[in-house]
Design a protein around this motif. Structure first.
Motif, PDB file in Angstrom:
ATOM      1  N   SER A 348       0.839  -1.194   0.000  1.00  9.85           N
ATOM      2  CA  SER A 348       0.000   0.000   0.000  1.00  9.85           C
ATOM      3  C   SER A 348       0.869   1.235   0.000  1.00  9.85           C
ATOM      4  N   SER A 349       0.344   2.286  -0.611  1.00 10.19           N
ATOM      5  CA  SER A 349       1.026   3.570  -0.602  1.00 10.19           C
ATOM      6  C   SER A 349      -0.043   4.617  -0.376  1.00 10.19           C
ATOM      7  N   ILE A 350       0.131   5.409   0.691  1.00  7.45           N
ATOM      8  CA  ILE A 350      -0.893   6.403   1.023  1.00  7.45           C
ATOM      9  C   ILE A 350      -0.266   7.781   0.852  1.00  7.45           C
ATOM     10  N   SER A 351      -0.945   8.629   0.072  1.00  7.40           N
ATOM     11  CA  SER A 351      -0.362   9.926  -0.269  1.00  7.40           C
ATOM     12  C   SER A 351      -1.285  11.080   0.069  1.00  7.40           C
ATOM     13  N   ARG A 352      -0.670  12.116   0.668  1.00  2.00           N
ATOM     14  CA  ARG A 352      -1.403  13.370   0.883  1.00  2.00           C
ATOM     15  C   ARG A 352      -1.027  14.284  -0.271  1.00  2.00           C
ATOM     16  N   VAL A 353      -2.028  14.592  -1.094  1.00  6.62           N
ATOM     17  CA  VAL A 353      -1.769  15.212  -2.384  1.00  6.62           C
ATOM     18  C   VAL A 353      -1.989  16.722  -2.351  1.00  6.62           C
ATOM     19  N   GLY A 354      -2.658  17.219  -1.292  1.00 10.34           N
ATOM     20  CA  GLY A 354      -2.977  18.649  -1.257  1.00 10.34           C
ATOM     21  C   GLY A 354      -3.886  19.000  -2.420  1.00 10.34           C
ATOM     22  N   ASP A 355      -3.643  20.129  -3.081  1.00 10.42           N
ATOM     23  CA  ASP A 355      -4.526  20.522  -4.192  1.00 10.42           C
ATOM     24  C   ASP A 355      -3.923  20.194  -5.559  1.00 10.42           C
ATOM     25  N   TYR A 356      -2.859  19.378  -5.560  1.00 12.50           N
ATOM     26  CA  TYR A 356      -2.130  19.097  -6.812  1.00 12.50           C
ATOM     27  C   TYR A 356      -3.028  18.476  -7.875  1.00 12.50           C
ATOM     28  N   GLN A 357      -3.777  17.438  -7.488  1.00  9.32           N
ATOM     29  CA  GLN A 357      -4.692  16.803  -8.450  1.00  9.32           C
ATOM     30  C   GLN A 357      -5.927  17.670  -8.675  1.00  9.32           C
ATOM     31  N   ARG A 366     -17.127  25.404  -2.670  1.00  8.76           N
ATOM     32  CA  ARG A 366     -17.542  26.720  -2.221  1.00  8.76           C
ATOM     33  C   ARG A 366     -17.515  26.717  -0.693  1.00  8.76           C
ATOM     34  N   PRO A 367     -16.630  27.505  -0.078  1.00 13.90           N
ATOM     35  CA  PRO A 367     -16.575  27.504   1.390  1.00 13.90           C
ATOM     36  C   PRO A 367     -17.872  28.078   1.963  1.00 13.90           C
ATOM     37  N   LYS A 368     -18.303  27.475   3.044  1.00 13.90           N
ATOM     38  CA  LYS A 368     -19.527  27.916   3.700  1.00 13.90           C
ATOM     39  C   LYS A 368     -19.365  29.368   4.136  1.00 13.90           C
ATOM     40  N   GLY A 369     -20.291  30.241   3.702  1.00 16.26           N
ATOM     41  CA  GLY A 369     -20.223  31.631   4.125  1.00 16.26           C
ATOM     42  C   GLY A 369     -19.165  32.439   3.397  1.00 16.26           C
ATOM     43  N   GLY A 370     -18.052  31.815   3.040  1.00 15.73           N
ATOM     44  CA  GLY A 370     -16.966  32.547   2.397  1.00 15.73           C
ATOM     45  C   GLY A 370     -17.273  32.881   0.943  1.00 15.73           C
ATOM     46  N   LYS A 371     -16.399  33.678   0.362  1.00 16.14           N
ATOM     47  CA  LYS A 371     -16.583  34.067  -1.034  1.00 16.14           C
ATOM     48  C   LYS A 371     -15.766  33.178  -1.951  1.00 16.14           C
ATOM     49  N   GLY A 372     -16.196  33.094  -3.202  1.00 14.49           N
ATOM     50  CA  GLY A 372     -15.399  32.424  -4.211  1.00 14.49           C
ATOM     51  C   GLY A 372     -15.300  30.926  -4.038  1.00 14.49           C
ATOM     52  N   THR A 373     -14.255  30.372  -4.610  1.00 12.55           N
ATOM     53  CA  THR A 373     -14.070  28.925  -4.573  1.00 12.55           C
ATOM     54  C   THR A 373     -12.637  28.613  -4.142  1.00 12.55           C
ATOM     55  N   ARG A 374     -12.451  27.425  -3.633  1.00 10.65           N
ATOM     56  CA  ARG A 374     -11.102  26.948  -3.304  1.00 10.65           C
ATOM     57  C   ARG A 374     -10.963  25.549  -3.877  1.00 10.65           C
ATOM     58  N   PHE A 375      -9.723  25.139  -4.122  1.00 12.11           N
ATOM     59  CA  PHE A 375      -9.489  23.782  -4.576  1.00 12.11           C
ATOM     60  C   PHE A 375      -9.639  22.832  -3.385  1.00 12.11           C
ATOM     61  N   VAL A 376     -10.206  21.665  -3.644  1.00 14.96           N
ATOM     62  CA  VAL A 376     -10.290  20.653  -2.593  1.00 14.96           C
ATOM     63  C   VAL A 376      -8.905  20.025  -2.423  1.00 14.96           C
ATOM     64  N   HIS A 377      -8.720  19.316  -1.347  1.00 16.89           N
ATOM     65  CA  HIS A 377      -7.523  18.500  -1.178  1.00 16.89           C
ATOM     66  C   HIS A 377      -7.910  17.042  -1.412  1.00 16.89           C
ATOM     67  N   THR A 378      -6.981  16.281  -1.948  1.00 11.80           N
ATOM     68  CA  THR A 378      -7.282  14.867  -2.167  1.00 11.80           C
ATOM     69  C   THR A 378      -6.244  13.997  -1.471  1.00 11.80           C
ATOM     70  N   ILE A 379      -6.681  12.809  -1.127  1.00 10.99           N
ATOM     71  CA  ILE A 379      -5.843  11.832  -0.442  1.00 10.99           C
ATOM     72  C   ILE A 379      -6.130  10.492  -1.100  1.00 10.99           C
ATOM     73  N   ASN A 380      -5.077   9.725  -1.380  1.00 14.20           N
ATOM     74  CA  ASN A 380      -5.344   8.414  -1.945  1.00 14.20           C
ATOM     75  C   ASN A 380      -4.476   7.374  -1.259  1.00 14.20           C
ATOM     76  N   GLY A 381      -5.003   6.168  -1.238  1.00 13.06           N
ATOM     77  CA  GLY A 381      -4.226   5.089  -0.643  1.00 13.06           C
ATOM     78  C   GLY A 381      -4.794   3.758  -1.076  1.00 13.06           C
ATOM     79  N   SER A 382      -3.910   2.812  -1.235  1.00 15.73           N
ATOM     80  CA  SER A 382      -4.421   1.494  -1.555  1.00 15.73           C
ATOM     81  C   SER A 382      -4.815   0.815  -0.264  1.00 15.73           C
ATOM     82  N   GLY A 383      -5.962   0.190  -0.317  1.00 16.00           N
ATOM     83  CA  GLY A 383      -6.350  -0.679   0.773  1.00 16.00           C
ATOM     84  C   GLY A 383      -5.757  -2.041   0.469  1.00 16.00           C
ATOM     85  N   LEU A 384      -4.549  -2.059   0.064  1.00 13.87           N
ATOM     86  CA  LEU A 384      -3.710  -3.220  -0.231  1.00 13.87           C
ATOM     87  C   LEU A 384      -3.880  -3.801  -1.650  1.00 13.87           C
ATOM     88  N   ALA A 385      -2.732  -4.002  -2.271  1.00 16.53           N
ATOM     89  CA  ALA A 385      -2.673  -4.581  -3.613  1.00 16.53           C
ATOM     90  C   ALA A 385      -2.763  -6.095  -3.486  1.00 16.53           C
TER      91      ALA A 385
END
Length: 424
Positions: A348-357, A366-385
């Motif tokens: 398994s390989s678990i990665s914190r990708v931030g907003d790269y992807q 869209r942040p609650k109450g806030g203006k505009g938009t932000r990129f989400v963060h993504t995280i991926n990991g294998s639950g085992l190969a």
RNA sequence: GGAGGGAUGGCCGAGUGGCUUAAGGCGGCGGUCUUGAAAACCGUUGUGGGUGGCAACACCCACCGGGGGUUCGAAUCCCUCUCCCUCCGCCA
């Protein structure tokens, strides 16, 4: 994709990251000069376009025929200059985009500089099994039990393909089902996705352009076979603007994975360690930047729970910068002990990708109450190969008579088979 | 595979060359009214990029499925690609 703004504001930070990965920091200077040239051209061309827009409006409103003709002639000349500047701008844009698409993510401070040799073991779990006989490697054990057939795979397709038979095929299916059910209990939503995707989808996940030569492609349709379910899972929200209330989204998916393995040709050639086709259960999360560290740590725990549930001794590795996925801020590997071949196998390989992807695939919220938009963060990991989990189970649970004990948690899917014996 | 019809903002939906700075509705946000809420009414509400500013903001450019073209000017006309819908054929 990293933020061009980060390159403008803190070029040294980005360069330091490149150096840690053993990559060329000069690329950052290249990006900066292309970026400033781009902005110069933008100012020029936009000024001319503003002029043309204004004049065109006047032409539409004007009743004086002579004045109209004069303005149209003048704008024709402006139009030519716009065309020239636009094509120069397009060229600069294309160069910048191409460069940006290949820049890796900035690694966290705690990620050690250097490649694979810099990897650090940060945790070990479980005891390696002890035997009063010499444990066999799976490439001997599997064929002897009649559950792995290498010759048939080679005959059907070629080297690095194999056929699973009887209890072997069933064991793999049992592991898949158990893992999916576990991840569902852990709060993930199961997805079944296409295993063929377009190039845009691969670009979003960061697989293209870098790994083009490692992918199988249908040239007639411009479709690629996925190298991991991470690709279609990233693509699920491509181009969307999500509501903050919808985050985090936690997905799990089973999929086969297809890899040419050109980059690691000749490695791990024996057995089922590194095939061109293998199965995997993946975990994937979309979350806010604020939640991403906590969600990452939880995914680590979720992945470890699968190894623990199967009773596999494992260790956790913090990967060196050069060995860290280019999309990631940080990656940890889980390596299971396989007693027969005497190796730690990356399961398994678990990665914190931030907003790269998210930047590449345009996934925002869209942040609650806030203006505009932000990129989400993504995280991926294998639950085992799967193949490597199979290896560890077969090799660690083998008994003197050549039979293999099946982990208890798999019982519901094994139809009462708790020991795999040689097939007739 | 054949024939036809489509793709417009968070969603629905008008719009066939310049009075569109994209009508209208829904949803969201703010307000009036109310003990509170609902309803009603009023206002407001897209994305990305650039320039200026400490900033709130202001101005400009681009975006009507993707790409290209015609034009002084394109959501609108032309070419092309992708996807969706309807019908027919074929196959599981």
């Amino acid at each position: 994709m990293i933020d061009i703004e980060l390159i403008r504001q803190q070029p040294e930070l980005v360069k330091a990251g490149m150096i840690k990965r053993n990559m060329q920091p000069a690329l950052i200077d290249k990006a900066r000069s292309l970026d400033s040239r781009r902005r110069e051209l933008l100012v020029d061309v936009e000024t001319l376009k503003a002029e043309r827009n204004k004049a065109s409006k006047e032409i539409g409103a004007s009743k004086d025929k002579t004045a109209r003709e004069e303005k149209i002639a003048a704008m024709r000349a402006v139009g030519d200059r716009i065309d020239a500047l636009d094509s120069e701008l397009a060229a600069v844009d294309a160069q910048l985009d191409e460069l940006m698409a290949t820049l890796p993510n900035v690694v966290e401070d705690r990620v050690p500089a250097g490649g694979e040799e810099a990897n650090v073991v940060v945790k070990e779990w479980g005891d390696k099994p002890k035997f009063d006989f010499v444990p066999k490697a799976h490439w001997d054990l599997g064929p002897q039990l009649g559950i792995i057939n290498f010759d048939q795979g080679v005959a059907l397709t070629g080297s690095r393909f194999y056929v699973l038979s009887g209890a072997g095929a069933r064991l793999q299916r049992a592991i898949i089902s158990w893992m999916l059910d576990l991840h569902i209990r852990q709060g993930y939503t199961e997805k079944y996705t296409p295993f063929l995707v377009r190039s845009e989808t691969l670009f979003g996940a960061g697989q293209l352009p870098r790994f083009a030569e490692n992918l199988y492609k249908d040239h007639e349709e411009d479709l690629y076979m996925i190298p991991t379910a991470e690709v279609p899972l990233t693509g699920l929200h491509m181009g969307e603007i999500l509501d903050e209330a919808d985050l985090p989204r936690r997905y799990t998916a089973y999929s086969p994975c297809f890899r040419r393995e050109k980059m690691s040709a000749g490695r791990d050639v024996r057995g089922i360690k590194r095939g061109h086709q293998f199965d995997k259960v993946e975990m994937y999360k979309f979350c806010t930047p604020e939640d991403s560290v906590a969600e990452f740590e939880q995914m680590m725990a979720d992945a470890e729970a699968t190894a623990q549930g199967l009773g596999l001794p494992y260790r956790v590795i913090l990967k060196g910068a050069g060995d860290t996925s280019e999309a990631a801020h940080i990656s940890f590997d889980i390596e299971a002990w396989a007693a027969g071949c005497g190796e730690w196998l990356e399961v398994s390989s678990i990665s914190r990708v931030g907003d790269y992807q998210a930047r590449r695939a345009a996934i925002r919220y869209r942040p609650k109450g806030g203006k505009g938009t932000r990129f989400v963060h993504t995280i991926n990991g294998s639950g085992l190969a799967l193949p490597r989990v199979m290896i560890a189970i077969l090799e660690n649970n083998q008994q003197a008579d050549g039979s293999v004990r099946v982990p208890k948690v798999l019982a519901p899917w094994m139809g009462g088979v708790d020991v795999i014996r040689a097939e007739k």
